[in-house]
Motif scaffolding. Structure first.
Motif, mmCIF file in Angstrom:
data_model
loop_
_atom_site.group_PDB
_atom_site.id
_atom_site.type_symbol
_atom_site.label_atom_id
_atom_site.label_comp_id
_atom_site.label_asym_id
_atom_site.label_seq_id
_atom_site.Cartn_x
_atom_site.Cartn_y
_atom_site.Cartn_z
ATOM 1 N N ARG A 1 0.727 -1.105 0.137
ATOM 2 C CA ARG A 1 0.173 -0.107 0.104
ATOM 3 C C ARG A 1 0.741 1.167 -0.023
ATOM 4 N NH1 ARG A 1 -4.536 -0.749 4.454
ATOM 5 N NH2 ARG A 1 -2.478 -0.899 5.923
ATOM 6 N N ALA A 2 1.940 1.185 0.575
ATOM 7 C CA ALA A 2 2.947 2.315 0.798
ATOM 8 C C ALA A 2 3.322 2.933 -0.879
ATOM 9 C CB ALA A 2 3.993 2.246 1.634
ATOM 10 N N VAL A 3 3.569 1.776 -1.398
ATOM 11 C CA VAL A 3 4.086 2.045 -2.853
ATOM 12 C C VAL A 3 2.948 2.916 -3.528
ATOM 13 C CG1 VAL A 3 4.693 0.932 -4.980
ATOM 14 C CG2 VAL A 3 5.526 0.185 -2.978
ATOM 15 N N CYS A 4 1.879 2.289 -3.722
ATOM 16 C CA CYS A 4 0.727 2.735 -4.390
ATOM 17 C C CYS A 4 0.414 4.488 -3.888
ATOM 18 C CB CYS A 4 -0.405 2.043 -4.177
ATOM 19 S SG CYS A 4 -0.517 0.399 -4.895
ATOM 20 N N ILE A 5 0.654 4.622 -2.594
ATOM 21 C CA ILE A 5 0.239 5.788 -1.992
ATOM 22 C C ILE A 5 1.367 6.627 -2.427
ATOM 23 C CG2 ILE A 5 0.420 7.070 0.332
ATOM 24 C CD1 ILE A 5 -0.812 4.723 1.539
ATOM 25 N N ARG A 6 2.741 6.350 -2.380
ATOM 26 C CA ARG A 6 3.786 7.206 -2.900
ATOM 27 C C ARG A 6 3.672 7.392 -4.221
ATOM 28 N NH1 ARG A 6 8.942 9.111 -1.409
ATOM 29 N NH2 ARG A 6 9.343 10.508 -3.127
ATOM 30 N N LEU A 7 3.152 6.495 -4.889
ATOM 31 C CA LEU A 7 3.224 6.730 -6.584
ATOM 32 C C LEU A 7 1.855 7.789 -6.857
ATOM 33 C CD1 LEU A 7 3.642 3.266 -7.990
ATOM 34 C CD2 LEU A 7 5.352 5.077 -8.062
ATOM 35 N N ALA A 8 1.031 7.687 -5.959
ATOM 36 C CA ALA A 8 -0.251 8.661 -6.080
ATOM 37 C C ALA A 8 0.283 10.054 -5.876
ATOM 38 C CB ALA A 8 -1.325 8.219 -5.450
ATOM 39 N N ASN A 9 1.044 10.256 -4.631
ATOM 40 C CA ASN A 9 1.576 11.226 -4.040
ATOM 41 C C ASN A 9 3.046 11.404 -4.028
ATOM 42 O OD1 ASN A 9 -1.193 12.202 -3.087
ATOM 43 N ND2 ASN A 9 -0.737 10.228 -1.982
ATOM 44 N N PRO A 10 3.836 11.713 -5.127
ATOM 45 C CA PRO A 10 5.279 11.836 -5.275
ATOM 46 C C PRO A 10 5.835 12.765 -4.184
ATOM 47 C CG PRO A 10 4.277 12.423 -7.546
ATOM 48 C CD PRO A 10 3.158 12.153 -6.455
ATOM 49 N N MET A 12 5.093 13.314 -1.101
ATOM 50 C CA MET A 12 5.000 12.775 0.075
ATOM 51 C C MET A 12 6.461 12.249 0.399
ATOM 52 S SD MET A 12 2.147 9.834 1.525
ATOM 53 C CE MET A 12 1.014 10.921 1.580
ATOM 54 N N SER A 13 6.650 12.422 1.890
ATOM 55 C CA SER A 13 7.961 11.567 2.248
ATOM 56 C C SER A 13 7.743 10.142 2.162
ATOM 57 C CB SER A 13 8.458 12.379 3.527
ATOM 58 O OG SER A 13 7.577 11.844 4.597
ATOM 59 N N LEU A 14 8.769 9.542 2.381
ATOM 60 C CA LEU A 14 8.936 8.014 2.379
ATOM 61 C C LEU A 14 8.344 7.723 3.592
ATOM 62 C CD1 LEU A 14 12.305 7.063 0.692
ATOM 63 C CD2 LEU A 14 9.937 7.076 -0.348
ATOM 64 N N VAL A 15 8.670 8.261 4.760
ATOM 65 C CA VAL A 15 8.204 8.317 5.938
ATOM 66 C C VAL A 15 6.750 8.178 6.183
ATOM 67 C CG1 VAL A 15 8.295 8.506 8.532
ATOM 68 C CG2 VAL A 15 10.358 8.376 7.184
ATOM 69 N N VAL A 46 10.964 -4.096 12.774
ATOM 70 C CA VAL A 46 12.009 -3.743 11.429
ATOM 71 C C VAL A 46 12.213 -2.375 11.363
ATOM 72 C CG1 VAL A 46 11.967 -3.719 8.841
ATOM 73 C CG2 VAL A 46 10.704 -5.664 10.051
ATOM 74 N N SER A 47 13.547 -1.923 11.231
ATOM 75 C CA SER A 47 14.093 -0.520 11.352
ATOM 76 C C SER A 47 13.426 0.069 10.414
ATOM 77 C CB SER A 47 15.650 -0.564 11.226
ATOM 78 O OG SER A 47 16.226 -0.778 9.749
ATOM 79 N N LEU A 48 13.488 1.550 10.683
ATOM 80 C CA LEU A 48 12.971 2.685 9.719
ATOM 81 C C LEU A 48 13.819 2.635 8.359
ATOM 82 C CD1 LEU A 48 11.095 4.988 9.221
ATOM 83 C CD2 LEU A 48 12.857 6.281 10.538
ATOM 84 N N ASN A 49 15.174 2.678 8.737
ATOM 85 C CA ASN A 49 15.994 2.798 7.486
ATOM 86 C C ASN A 49 15.670 1.291 6.471
ATOM 87 O OD1 ASN A 49 17.221 4.900 8.018
ATOM 88 N ND2 ASN A 49 18.932 4.078 8.985
ATOM 89 N N GLN A 50 15.507 0.263 7.171
ATOM 90 C CA GLN A 50 15.060 -0.825 6.249
ATOM 91 C C GLN A 50 14.003 -0.774 5.535
ATOM 92 O OE1 GLN A 50 15.940 -4.604 8.372
ATOM 93 N NE2 GLN A 50 15.159 -5.786 6.512
ATOM 94 N N GLN A 54 13.434 -0.435 1.416
ATOM 95 C CA GLN A 54 12.660 -1.356 0.764
ATOM 96 C C GLN A 54 11.452 -0.570 0.050
ATOM 97 O OE1 GLN A 54 10.107 -4.066 3.167
ATOM 98 N NE2 GLN A 54 10.750 -5.651 1.872
ATOM 99 N N LEU A 55 11.145 0.536 0.651
ATOM 100 C CA LEU A 55 9.968 1.234 -0.241
ATOM 101 C C LEU A 55 10.689 2.007 -1.355
ATOM 102 C CD1 LEU A 55 7.205 2.574 -0.514
ATOM 103 C CD2 LEU A 55 7.850 4.116 1.138
ATOM 104 N N SER A 56 11.931 2.300 -1.239
ATOM 105 C CA SER A 56 12.553 3.083 -2.386
ATOM 106 C C SER A 56 12.902 1.934 -3.319
ATOM 107 C CB SER A 56 13.892 3.735 -1.988
ATOM 108 O OG SER A 56 13.806 4.738 -1.042
ATOM 109 N N LYS A 57 13.117 0.808 -3.277
ATOM 110 C CA LYS A 57 13.574 -0.133 -4.168
ATOM 111 C C LYS A 57 12.290 -0.591 -4.661
ATOM 112 C CE LYS A 57 15.268 -4.920 -4.632
ATOM 113 N NZ LYS A 57 15.803 -6.112 -4.107
ATOM 114 N N ARG A 58 11.306 -0.654 -4.161
ATOM 115 C CA ARG A 58 9.824 -1.199 -4.794
ATOM 116 C C ARG A 58 9.319 0.045 -5.669
ATOM 117 N NH1 ARG A 58 7.051 -4.616 -0.334
ATOM 118 N NH2 ARG A 58 8.314 -6.501 -0.720
#
Length: 108
Positions: A1-10, A12-15, A46-50, A54-58
């Motif tokens: 879901r985070a991927v779709c949300i970020r793609l819809a709102n470029p 928006m911060s990753l966090v 799971v760490s915030l950085n991880q 992972q979100l950046s990669k996806r």
């Protein structure tokens, strides 16, 4: 879901995308975690950085797939246009050939 949300709102911060996507972090978190900062973990441990990595990669993978798909669409449309153009030229040539055999002048 985070991927779709970020793609819809470029913008928006990753966090923010992670949180909107359902990941739970402590209330006070920075956008980036420094090595000197205590490890920030989500509710799954799971760490915030991880999670950010992972979100950046996806996001990168999704963008790459979209670019490849658009390239295939454009190529297929160009090919179809080229084939139609060739078909129209062939029809025109055939019409002129038949007309000349029958002694008819054409303005095709």
């Amino acid at each position: 879901r985070a991927v779709c949300i970020r793609l819809a709102n470029p913008r928006m911060s990753l966090v923010d995308a992670l949180v909107a996507g359902g990941f739970t972090f402590p209330t006070k978190i920075k956008r980036r975690q420094n090595k000197s900062d205590p490890l920030i973990l989500d509710s799954d441990g799971v760490s915030l950085n991880q999670r950010r990595n992972q979100l950046s990669k996806r996001l990168w993978q999704a963008t790459k797939k979209t670019d490849e798909h658009l390239h295939r669409i454009v190529h297929s449309q160009e090919k179809a246009l080229s084939e139609r153009r060739n078909l129209l030229i062939t029809i025109k040539n055939n019409t002129e050939d038949v007309a000349s055999i029958c002694g008819i002048e054409t303005d095709v």
